[in-house]
Design an enzyme around this catalytic site. Structure first.
Site, PDB file in Angstrom:
ATOM      1  N   ASP A  89      -0.009   3.036   5.232  1.00  0.00           N
ATOM      2  CA  ASP A  89      -0.126   1.932   6.187  1.00  0.00           C
ATOM      3  C   ASP A  89      -0.964   2.322   7.400  1.00  0.00           C
ATOM      4  OD1 ASP A  89       1.441   0.435   4.536  1.00  0.00           O
ATOM      5  OD2 ASP A  89       3.260   0.556   5.767  1.00  0.00           O
ATOM      6  N   VAL A  93      -3.408   4.431   7.564  1.00  0.00           N
ATOM      7  CA  VAL A  93      -4.825   4.488   7.206  1.00  0.00           C
ATOM      8  C   VAL A  93      -5.390   3.082   7.090  1.00  0.00           C
ATOM      9  CG1 VAL A  93      -6.489   5.230   5.465  1.00  0.00           C
ATOM     10  CG2 VAL A  93      -4.546   6.701   6.054  1.00  0.00           C
ATOM     11  N   TYR A  94      -4.629   2.189   6.425  1.00  0.00           N
ATOM     12  CA  TYR A  94      -5.074   0.799   6.312  1.00  0.00           C
ATOM     13  C   TYR A  94      -5.285   0.193   7.702  1.00  0.00           C
ATOM     14  CZ  TYR A  94      -5.283  -4.092   4.880  1.00  0.00           C
ATOM     15  OH  TYR A  94      -5.697  -5.393   4.675  1.00  0.00           O
ATOM     16  N   SER A 107       2.406 -32.771 -13.494  1.00  0.00           N
ATOM     17  CA  SER A 107       3.721 -32.135 -13.510  1.00  0.00           C
ATOM     18  C   SER A 107       4.171 -31.980 -14.956  1.00  0.00           C
ATOM     19  CB  SER A 107       4.725 -32.967 -12.718  1.00  0.00           C
ATOM     20  OG  SER A 107       4.813 -34.272 -13.261  1.00  0.00           O
ATOM     21  N   GLU A 141       6.943 -18.223 -19.421  1.00  0.00           N
ATOM     22  CA  GLU A 141       6.832 -17.677 -18.069  1.00  0.00           C
ATOM     23  C   GLU A 141       8.009 -18.210 -17.262  1.00  0.00           C
ATOM     24  OE1 GLU A 141       2.778 -18.428 -16.480  1.00  0.00           O
ATOM     25  OE2 GLU A 141       2.339 -19.109 -18.526  1.00  0.00           O
ATOM     26  N   LYS A 189       9.930 -20.016 -14.463  1.00  0.00           N
ATOM     27  CA  LYS A 189       9.547 -21.144 -13.620  1.00  0.00           C
ATOM     28  C   LYS A 189       9.955 -20.836 -12.173  1.00  0.00           C
ATOM     29  CE  LYS A 189       9.958 -26.133 -13.079  1.00  0.00           C
ATOM     30  NZ  LYS A 189      10.397 -26.064 -11.668  1.00  0.00           N
ATOM     31  N   ARG A 245      -0.416 -29.881  -4.406  1.00  0.00           N
ATOM     32  CA  ARG A 245      -0.346 -30.763  -5.574  1.00  0.00           C
ATOM     33  C   ARG A 245      -0.489 -32.229  -5.166  1.00  0.00           C
ATOM     34  NH1 ARG A 245       2.057 -30.664 -10.563  1.00  0.00           N
ATOM     35  NH2 ARG A 245       3.273 -28.784 -10.158  1.00  0.00           N
ATOM     36  N   GLU A 250       1.826 -20.986  -8.004  1.00  0.00           N
ATOM     37  CA  GLU A 250       2.978 -21.378  -7.198  1.00  0.00           C
ATOM     38  C   GLU A 250       3.096 -20.495  -5.969  1.00  0.00           C
ATOM     39  OE1 GLU A 250       6.242 -24.282  -7.646  1.00  0.00           O
ATOM     40  OE2 GLU A 250       4.393 -23.888  -8.751  1.00  0.00           O
TER      41      GLU A 250
END
Length: 333
Positions: A36, A38-39, A85, A121, A123, A144, A181
């Protein structure tokens, strides 16, 4: 305007590359490549270069994730491809009925069910987004809405660290739309509600409502502070991808999106039959309670993209996908 010194321009480009790769490693693959400290040091160096010469600032710079001024409202945008949907199934019996209807649309007899395989997958209980990238750069993020049109919330979308501002590929497609999502992890949802109650504000009812409300904040700094996350699940390449990998299945599409720098849900499975779909669903009914986010079912999709295209859509839903939902849990009074 004077020309930017080549060394400054090259250094800024290198810093952007390193910071982007580190961000994807940390937020997408859960495999940090930089400490962290270094970032933070590299990030501050890039900020200093850009402040010294604003001509170095580009839209995909890590410093540009958060806007400085709140928006006055959101523009309505028509989806290039409707964001339908899913129909729901609430039992394995309803799932079997859906498969029979699907096979009929594909011109197959029930005895030929083995000609169709599925991807399951989890939901995610969040808020759907459509993201547009042009020549590899994020140019638009839209809710959406009603499926035909949504709100342009690009400034808010840019704060989500599990989606890239620039695609992680040397030769990106001219245009690509990613759908997925946005959601809040349980721990972050609980923190937000604690802070709201301490401030005398009402708590959000559930993570889904909190995620949707967060995305519609006019101040993107509020969105940044709530630490939304994102799972990608659909890939659209309206102009193709010369020289790129064109997936032929949903499972391949998920792998391509991950290679481009997106988080995709690791709990996905190829199921050669609807029986194995049911086994996936039943197994996760218990296991989902150990996850750090909310899921209320499984999304079942025909795996082969040519069969998806053949099955097509109703007026509101794809025929090739369905949401298999767990029974609603009672909320203690």
């Amino acid at each position: 305007m004077t020309d930017v010194p080549e060394s400054s321009s090259q250094r800024a480009a290198e810093l952007r590359r390193v910071l982007q790769a580190a961000s994807i490693a940390y937020h997408v693959h859960d495999a940090p490549v930089l400490e962290d400290s270094v970032y933070d040091r590299l990030y501050r160096e890039l900020q200093t270069l850009e402040q010294t010469d604003p001509s170095l600032i580009v839209p995909d710079s890590p410093t540009q994730r958060v806007g400085e001024r709140p928006a006055v409202g959101f523009e309505s945008v028509t989806h290039a491809i409707p964001l339908f949907s899913l129909d729901n199934a609430f039992s394995l019996a309803e799932l079997h009925k859906w498969e029979i209807s699907l096979l009929r649309v594909l011109g197959l007899e029930p005895s030929a069910a083995s000609a169709v395989d599925y991807v399951c997958e989890l939901k995610i209980d969040g808020s759907a987004l459509a993201l547009t990238y042009e020549n590899g750069i994020l140019t638009r993020g839209v809710t959406r809405g009603d499926g035909r049109a949504g709100e342009d919330i690009t400034s808010n979308v840019r704060t989500i660290r599990t989606l890239p501002l620039r695609l992680h590929v040397d030769a990106p497609p001219p245009v690509v739309e990613i759908r997925g999502e946005a959601y809040l992890p349980d721990a972050e949802f609980e923190r937000i509600n604690r802070d709201r109650l301490a401030a005398g504000e009402p708590a959000f009812a559930n993570p889904r409502n909190c995620a949707a409300g967060t995305l519609r904040q006019l101040d993107s700094r509020v969105v940044r502070d709530r630490k939304l996350q994102f799972f990608a699940y659909t890939l659209h390449l309206p102009q193709g991808w010369p020289g790129g990998t064109l997936p032929t299945s949903q499972l391949e599409a998920l792998d391509v999106m991950q290679s481009l720098g997106f988080a995709v849900n690791p709990h996905r499975e190829l199921c050669p039959s609807i029986r194995e779909v049911g086994a996936f669903f039943e197994r996760w009914d218990g296991d989902r309670k150990t996850l750090p986010y909310q899921t209320d079912g499984a999304v079942v999709k025909v795996n082969q993209l040519n069969q998806q295209e053949e099955a097509g859509f109703t007026q509101r839903s794809p025929r090739w996908a369905i949401a298999l939902k767990y029974p609603a849990e009672e909320v203690p009074s």
